[in-house]
Design a protein around this motif. Structure first.
Motif: not given
Ligand code: F6R
Length: 617
Positions: A227-233
């Motif tokens: 699962v990948v999270y961006t800086p904006e969650e």
């Protein structure tokens, strides 16, 4: 430079980690280490020196079995190469282990902060700060602790992180340093396992199915999920963005050669042919996926070629070709200079960034600077999906395949080919070349592979010449115009692999200083492929000969009579259009460098202090 590897799955992680580290040795390193989980505790082993030292330490640990682990090859930046400074770095509590590529620029202020909070440091590295900071933020949720940590970090970092309280996951982070995730595939597809690496070469042992983590994203990798999270969650499911790498494990081996460098020199006819056929179909040049508008091309007022090392040397050839064929002014800048010099670029400037790895820190920073100033970026890159490729407006891939020897040979040759083809493409778009000239150039390009093959068949001749000069302490390469550009590459090749100090000079420049260094026995390597400059070159050779120099000349057979009167050793290359002569004349220099290094017992594929992919400034 540094390499990261990680495994989570059902098998023992250790063999994969060690094999992966071995595959990344070519990047250049001075120490290595691994962390695995045993009886709910992190166990870390690290050793200064070659990977063999780590393997010897682990040899006695035959009960060590762990289904999760991270590993690292380190190329020292902060703190000398030593066991303690090697990665992984483990937090004071022993709970968090981290491997890191890149540089944490604000590590001193973070370290001071952590020292005030009672943390004790044992290494000189910036990376230990990351392990301690995650530990500081950790309250039972590793992802949250990593998210808080990265918001405190400045600099570049690819990270692999494990935590003894959460043994079901590896966390991976990417900012300005490469990191890819691999997943089980093919023969392995029945297993639940995932991998991380900074280099595709380390993953090809198990999989070709890869996902390139994007800038500033964080991935939580379990044995059967990613699962990948961006800086904006924002949460991303990477499934649809997995791709199949077009390199295979066989192409990353040495085959029957003693060294990768010779294997790669010998592969040049094939990769050049591949590069040409991928762009020239039925006698016509096509850059299918480039999507570059004719209107933009017509408005280009200036071209900058920006790169480092050999890639910049390819750029020097590019300047002569583009200025001759297109009459567009070209500046060639080293990326490390370009990024700080306030370059004069605007939206009519095309900036061509050349890079084999696509990860060179200075080239990437130069690209960003040029983009900020409004220029469009065209990159010529060998590694698909690399940072430079990703951030460019237009990308042209070379088809060199994996290049493992630190000293580039086949990638440089493919870069030259792309420069030729792109220049012809532009000449066509700008309507400045008639069709008969275009056909002439295209036909000559098509004959390059065979001519290179002819040179390669005579490599023993060059070995004999290398034997004569192997004990020389220094050498000069001289040439004019395009030959000078190739001399720059010949000189770099010789010094980096054989440690013979060498300098390249424009032949006309010798009398303005360097000739004072010529004495009895000084080796002068001369390149004479430009017919109209041949006599000028011979005059320069007379000047050095009169002062005792030994001359090794590379030229074409047409000049046999004159050159035999002055040179001590001669190697003849096939005739070609003068514009394309660099593709032929560089080959004897590569071979001469290889044999000089071999005869001097140098570590040919991994010259001292060098790294294949220079991911720090
Ligand atoms: C020399 C050599 C280096 C690279 C330079 C740029 O043989 O390989 O000079 O050309 O470090 O690397 P890339 O092309 O990966 O940007």
């Amino acid at each position: 430079m540094c390499g990261i590897i990680g495994y989570i799955g059902e098998d023992n992680a250790l063999p994969f980690l060690l094999e992966g580290l071995e595959k990344m040795e070519y990047r250049g390193y001075d120490s290595s280490g691994i962390s695995v989980m045993s009886e709910n505790k992190i166990k870390t082993y690290k050793k200064c020196g070659r990977l063999e030292a780590l393997k010897n330490t682990l040899a006695s640990e035959n009960t060590l079995v762990s289904s999760i682990g991270i590993g690292h090859t380190r190329w020292a930046t902060h703190g000398k190469p030593s066991d303690i400074n090697s990665h992984p770095h483990v937090s004071q509590s022993g709970k968090i282990s981290v491997v890191h590529n890149g540089i944490i620029e604000n590590y001193i202020s973070l370290k001071n902060f952590l020292v005030e909070k009672g943390y004790k440091f044992i290494s000189d590295t910036d990376t230990e700060v990351v392990a301690q900071l995650i530990d500081f933020h950790y309250d039972g949720d590793l992802l949250k602790a990593v998210q808080k940590t990265v918001s405190d970090l400045e600099g570049s970092y690819a990270l692999g992180i494990i935590c003894s309280d959460e043994p079901d996951k590896i966390i991976a982070v990417k900012k300005d340093s490469p990191l890819i995730i691999g997943t089980n595939y093919g023969e392995n597809k029945d297993k639940s396992e995932n991998y991380i690496a900074s280099d595709i070469m380390a993953l090809l042992l198990r999989t070709r199915k890869i996902y390139r983590l994007q800038e500033n994203n964080i991935a939580v990798i379990k044995k059967n999920s990613i699962v990948v999270y961006t800086p904006e969650e924002k949460i991303l499911n990477p499934e649809k963005d997995f791709e199949l790498a077009n390199w295979d494990i066989e192409s990353s081996g040495k085959g029957n050669y003693e060294h990768f460098m010779m294997k790669e020199i010998m592969e040049q006819p094939e990769v050049i042919s591949k590069t040409l056929t991928s762009k020239i179909k039925n006698g016509e040049i096509s850059f299918e996926h480039l999507n570059i508008s004719d209107e933009y091309l017509k408005n280009i007022s200036k071209i900058y070629i920006v790169a480092c090392g050999s890639a910049a040397n390819a750029g020097l050839v590019g300047r002569y070709i583009i200025e001759k064929l297109l009459k567009i002014p070209v500046e060639v800048e080293l990326a490390s200079e370009f990024r700080y010099k306030e370059p004069l670029v605007d939206k009519t400037t095309l900036v061509i960034v050349i890079s084999q790895s696509g990860e060179t820190a200075d080239s990437l920073a130069a690209l960003r600077e040029a983009k900020k100033q409004g220029a469009k970026i065209l990159s010529i890159v060998n590694v698909r999906g690399s940072s430079i490729a990703n951030e460019s407006d237009y990308v042209i891939y070379t088809s060199a395949g994996p290049e493992i020897a630190v000293a580039t040979t086949k990638a440089y040759s493919c870069q030259l080919c792309i420069i030729y083809i792109f220049s012809l493409f532009l000449a066509d778009k700008l309507n400045i070349m008639d069709s008969s000239d275009m056909s002439k150039y295209i036909n000559k390009l098509a004959s390059l592979s065979d001519k290179i093959q002819e040179i390669l068949l005579k490599k023993e001749q060059i070995m004999e010449i290398a034997k004569k000069y192997k004990d020389n302490k220094y050498a000069f390469f001289i040439g004019r115009t395009l030959d000078y550009a190739v001399c720059m590459e010949g000189s770099l090749k010789l010094k980096e692999v054989s440690y013979i100090h060498s300098e390249a000079y424009a032949a006309g420049e010798l009398k303005h200083g360097p000739i004072s260094l010529i004495e009895n026995g000084t080796l002068v390597i001369a390149l004479l492929t430009q017919d109209k400059l041949f006599d000028k070159m011979v005059s320069n050779l007379r000047e050095v000969k009169a002062r005792g120099a030994k001359i090794f000349a590379v030229t074409t057979i047409d000049h046999k009579e004159k050159i035999s009167q002055i040179a001590d050793d001669i190697f003849y290359i096939p005739n070609s259009l003068s514009e394309f002569s660099p593709s032929l004349s560089v080959i004897p220099f590569q071979i001469f460098s290889y044999y000089s290094a071999l005869l001097r017992n140098c570590d040919i594929d991994k010259p001292r202090n060098l790294a294949k992919s220079v991911t720090v400034e």
